[in-house]
Write a protein that holds these residues in place. Structure first.
Motif, PDB file in Angstrom:
ATOM      1  N   THR A 181       0.868  -1.176   0.000  1.00  0.00           N
ATOM      2  CA  THR A 181       0.000   0.000   0.000  1.00  0.00           C
ATOM      3  C   THR A 181       0.907   1.228   0.000  1.00  0.00           C
ATOM      4  N   ARG A 182       0.530   2.244  -0.766  1.00  0.00           N
ATOM      5  CA  ARG A 182       1.462   3.356  -0.982  1.00  0.00           C
ATOM      6  C   ARG A 182       0.987   4.637  -0.317  1.00  0.00           C
ATOM      7  N   LYS A 183       1.957   5.473   0.030  1.00  0.00           N
ATOM      8  CA  LYS A 183       1.682   6.749   0.707  1.00  0.00           C
ATOM      9  C   LYS A 183       0.875   7.652  -0.219  1.00  0.00           C
ATOM     10  N   ASN A 184      -0.248   8.096   0.250  1.00  0.00           N
ATOM     11  CA  ASN A 184      -1.166   8.861  -0.605  1.00  0.00           C
ATOM     12  C   ASN A 184      -0.835  10.344  -0.686  1.00  0.00           C
ATOM     13  N   HIS A 185      -0.328  10.903   0.402  1.00  0.00           N
ATOM     14  CA  HIS A 185      -0.119  12.355   0.459  1.00  0.00           C
ATOM     15  C   HIS A 185       1.371  12.631   0.705  1.00  0.00           C
ATOM     16  N   ILE A 186       1.941  13.490  -0.094  1.00  0.00           N
ATOM     17  CA  ILE A 186       3.382  13.759   0.008  1.00  0.00           C
ATOM     18  C   ILE A 186       3.619  15.149   0.586  1.00  0.00           C
ATOM     19  N   PRO A 187       4.463  15.218   1.643  1.00  0.00           N
ATOM     20  CA  PRO A 187       4.672  16.523   2.271  1.00  0.00           C
ATOM     21  C   PRO A 187       5.443  17.496   1.371  1.00  0.00           C
ATOM     22  N   ARG A 188       5.086  18.732   1.506  1.00  0.00           N
ATOM     23  CA  ARG A 188       5.832  19.819   0.878  1.00  0.00           C
ATOM     24  C   ARG A 188       5.972  20.883   1.951  1.00  0.00           C
ATOM     25  N   VAL A 189       6.617  20.498   3.034  1.00  0.00           N
ATOM     26  CA  VAL A 189       6.706  21.371   4.202  1.00  0.00           C
ATOM     27  C   VAL A 189       8.099  21.245   4.802  1.00  0.00           C
ATOM     28  N   GLY A 190       8.676  22.401   5.188  1.00  0.00           N
ATOM     29  CA  GLY A 190      10.004  22.390   5.807  1.00  0.00           C
ATOM     30  C   GLY A 190      11.012  21.670   4.934  1.00  0.00           C
ATOM     31  N   ASP A 191      11.799  20.791   5.561  1.00  0.00           N
ATOM     32  CA  ASP A 191      12.822  20.037   4.826  1.00  0.00           C
ATOM     33  C   ASP A 191      12.279  18.744   4.211  1.00  0.00           C
ATOM     34  N   GLY A 238      17.101  17.874  11.986  1.00  0.00           N
ATOM     35  CA  GLY A 238      16.600  18.165  13.332  1.00  0.00           C
ATOM     36  C   GLY A 238      16.347  16.852  14.045  1.00  0.00           C
ATOM     37  N   HIS A 239      15.701  16.949  15.183  1.00  0.00           N
ATOM     38  CA  HIS A 239      15.574  15.794  16.070  1.00  0.00           C
ATOM     39  C   HIS A 239      14.282  15.012  15.791  1.00  0.00           C
ATOM     40  N   PHE A 240      14.449  13.756  15.387  1.00  0.00           N
ATOM     41  CA  PHE A 240      13.275  12.862  15.275  1.00  0.00           C
ATOM     42  C   PHE A 240      12.902  12.441  16.698  1.00  0.00           C
ATOM     43  N   GLU A 258      10.559  20.274  15.801  1.00  0.00           N
ATOM     44  CA  GLU A 258      10.218  21.663  15.538  1.00  0.00           C
ATOM     45  C   GLU A 258       8.961  21.773  14.666  1.00  0.00           C
ATOM     46  N   LEU A 259       8.787  20.791  13.811  1.00  0.00           N
ATOM     47  CA  LEU A 259       7.674  20.863  12.865  1.00  0.00           C
ATOM     48  C   LEU A 259       6.352  20.375  13.459  1.00  0.00           C
ATOM     49  N   SER A 260       6.358  19.200  14.082  1.00  0.00           N
ATOM     50  CA  SER A 260       5.063  18.536  14.298  1.00  0.00           C
ATOM     51  C   SER A 260       4.807  18.002  15.698  1.00  0.00           C
ATOM     52  N   GLU A 261       5.732  18.202  16.630  1.00  0.00           N
ATOM     53  CA  GLU A 261       5.581  17.482  17.907  1.00  0.00           C
ATOM     54  C   GLU A 261       4.279  17.802  18.647  1.00  0.00           C
TER      55      GLU A 261
END
Ligand SMILES: NC(=O)NCCC(=O)O
Length: 384
Positions: free
Chosen positions: A194-204, A311-313, A262-265
């Motif tokens: 099954t494949r990823k439907n939505h691809i991010p275009r945010v930050g890095d 950044g930090h995962f 920084e992005l989503s926590e």
């Protein structure tokens, strides 16, 4: 970051809030308490020796008169990469196989039935760099690649369903790359992908440089242990994505991810949990840990100075239940295995209680959305 790493929200609350208030704080913040499950001593010792955290939690459900409980144990693995990002590709892949393999062995000791790894688990999360080489070399066939063969061995050996999110190379369709989760049955056969439907275009997260928007829709895999689906990373910001997996019958939706503090926590504890509530299903959010450094500097057109890391995962993998309860998260900094026990009967029990599907009025939305996607759509605004 302070000198003492901030390990987890739960640990900080436990350290500073008096016990009688902590109970209320936890009830309001995390929902009905999950029970800590006692895991075998051999597993506890192996995890300590191998340097990863091991946590076990169980969700409760009511006993029904007509159905037997459907108890399932899922395992979520979060880990750092093992070798530096400039080590030879094959060595990086092999080192990750070895690391994850030793965690899966412990999951098997804990009686895990379905295990899921983090997004693109065989590689550093190099999509920030926008460089193609050597990262595209990590892409493999979903059906016959070395990682799938490795997972098939694990599945057979431990009688476990394996959800293996990889960068897929699709030779049949002009070498197209996809961000794919391969689902391997506990019999060892490849149940599907099954494949990823939505691809991010945010930050890095420059992921559209590498692979395409998935074309496998919202398929659900019927396994011996329940119906499962995989909503890969950025897909968790899309309520309709979760919804469609659930409409197709998913009882557990895995969300293998790679995302940074920084992005989503602040969004992380909410999104998968809300999806579990809204869709009467279990959700499993998995994030990698650690810092990954790259040889060349990159920028992402967002005004930030050129840098060599993402950044930090922040890890913090957790499982949420349809009644709004959730397990404590794994650490923000350390490799870990989270074992969660659930009775899948809870999905119908909560559906019967809250009836979000029954009251969903989907025909109304179908009709309105059909208009919204037309190029000449006009928003329904009443003006004086
Ligand atoms: N891997 C990925 O899709 N990351 C996007 C960032 C996020 O969704 O938090």
């Amino acid at each position: 970051m302070s000198a003492t790493p901030f390990e987890s929200l739960e640990k900080t609350l436990e350290k500073h809030i008096p016990p009688e208030e902590l109970k209320e704080v936890k009830r309001i913040m995390f929902g009905k308490d999950t029970k800590t499950i006692e895991l075998p001593q051999c597993a506890v010792e192996a995890a300590a020796e191998r340097g990863f955290d091991l946590q076990g939690s169980a969700f409760s459900a009511s006993v029904e008169q007509l159905r037997q409980p459907r108890i399932v144990r899922v395992g979520l693995i979060q880990n750092q990469i093992v070798l530096p990002t400039d080590a030879p590709v094959i060595e990086q892949i092999t080192a990750l196989h070895k690391r994850v393999g030793e965690i899966v062995e412990v999951a098997a000791m804990c009686g895990v039935n379905i295990i899921c790894f983090q997004e693109a688990w065989t590689m550093p999360f190099a999509f920030c760099t926008r460089e193609k080489v050597p990262w595209t070399e990590f892409a493999e066939s979903a059906e016959e690649g070395q990682t799938t063969r490795f997972c098939q061995e694990l599945a057979r050996k431990y009688n476990v369903v394996v959800v293996s999110p990889i960068l897929e190379r699709d030779e049949v369709h002009g070498e197209t790359l996809w961000n794919t989760a391969v689902v391997i049955s506990n019999s060892g056969s490849v149940l599907g992908k099954t494949r990823k439907n939505h691809i991010p275009r945010v930050g890095d997260f420059n992921e559209s440089t590498y692979y395409m928007e998935g074309n496998t829709g919202h398929r659900v895999f019927q396994t011996q242990f329940g119906k499962i689906a995989v909503n890969i990373c950025y897909g968790r910001h899309h309520p309709l994505n979760w919804f469609m997996y659930s409409v197709n019958g998913a009882e557990i939706i895995f969300n293998p991810s790679a995302t940074v503090g920084e992005l989503s926590e602040p969004m992380w504890p909410i999104e998968a949990r809300n999806a579990a509530i809204a869709n009467h299903c279990f959700t499993c959010a998995i994030n990698r840990v650690g810092m990954e450094h790259f040889k060349n500097e990159f920028t992402s057109g967002d005004g930030k100075k050129a840098h060599t890391d993402f950044g930090h995962f922040y890890g913090s993998s957790y499982v949420a239940a349809p009644d709004g309860s959730r397990t404590p998260g794994l650490s923000r900094t350390r490799d870990g295995l989270l074992v969660a026990e659930m009775d899948l009967n809870l999905t119908r029990q909560i559906s019967d209680k809250w009836s979000f599907k029954m009251t969903g009025r989907y025909e109304m939305y179908a009709e309105e959305l059909a208009k919204v996607v037309q190029h000449d759509f006009k928003a329904n605004i009443i003006k004086e």
